[in-house]
Design a protein around this motif. Structure first.
Motif: not given
Length: 190
Positions: A48-49, A124-126, A166-173, A175-176
């Motif tokens: 992911a990084r 890709a990051l999400a 944390w991963f769920f919310v970071a994935a939303r972030m 995604n714009d």
């Protein structure tokens, strides 16, 4: 301090491995599966990084270090050992959980409330963060299962629970700020 002069030892050729306290157990033991899955998660965080930058990359770096702490915690079943021992067990602490909660709250402040479940994907990051989320949930299930039969640090289980959030919310972030989330459409292909 860790010193690795030789990578292979042949000591595990019979299907067992050493825990952090020196005890040997089967490689398919639940404890090994729990800390092995946290190691697997750490590898996915590394992938992911490749797509992260700035604060997200910094946070993922902290999480990778925490995951090594978590593995060290889970590989030491001797919960009641004296912390003054030559090599006291490294344990997860609630402050690590608190940090995740603060980061989740800060990220979530930028997001609109959900009106549907989200499909893993988008950027890709999400997409990679969603993989991390699901592997984190698997590691948590294994730690909970282990805790039902053996001593496990409760902060370690809490950390895994919070980490998947944390991963769920970071994935939303990623995604714009949620604008590019891929939403589930129930029954869309009936």
């Amino acid at each position: 301090m860790v010193v690795l002069n030789k990578i292979y030892t042949r000591t595990g050729d019979g299907g067992d491995t050493a825990l952090g306290n020196g005890d040997r157990i089967a490689k398919n033991a639940l404890r090994v599966s729990a800390y092995g899955t946290s190691d697997e998660l750490n590898s996915f965080v590394g992938v992911a990084r490749l797509h992260a930058e700035g604060e997200t990359d910094t946070a993922l770096s902290r999480i990778q270090n925490d995951l090594f702490d978590l593995g060290a915690d889970l590989c030491r079943p001797d919960m009641d050992k004296d912390a003054s021992a030559e090599y006291p067990p490294l344990r997860m602490i609630d402050a690590q959980v608190d940090r995740l909660e603060a980061e989740i709250d800060a990220m979530n402040a930028h997001l609109s409330p959900l009106r549907s479940f989200i499909l893993p994907g988008g950027s890709a990051l999400a997409a990679q963060l969603h993989v991390c989320r699901t592997v984190s949930r698997r590691a948590e299930r294994l730690a909970v299962e282990l805790a039902a039969s053996e001593p496990v640090n409760t902060s370690a289980v809490k950390y895994l629970n919070r980490l998947s959030d944390w991963f769920f919310v970071a994935a939303r972030m990623a995604n714009d700020n949620g604008k590019a989330d891929v939403l589930w459409v129930p029954g869309a292909n009936r």
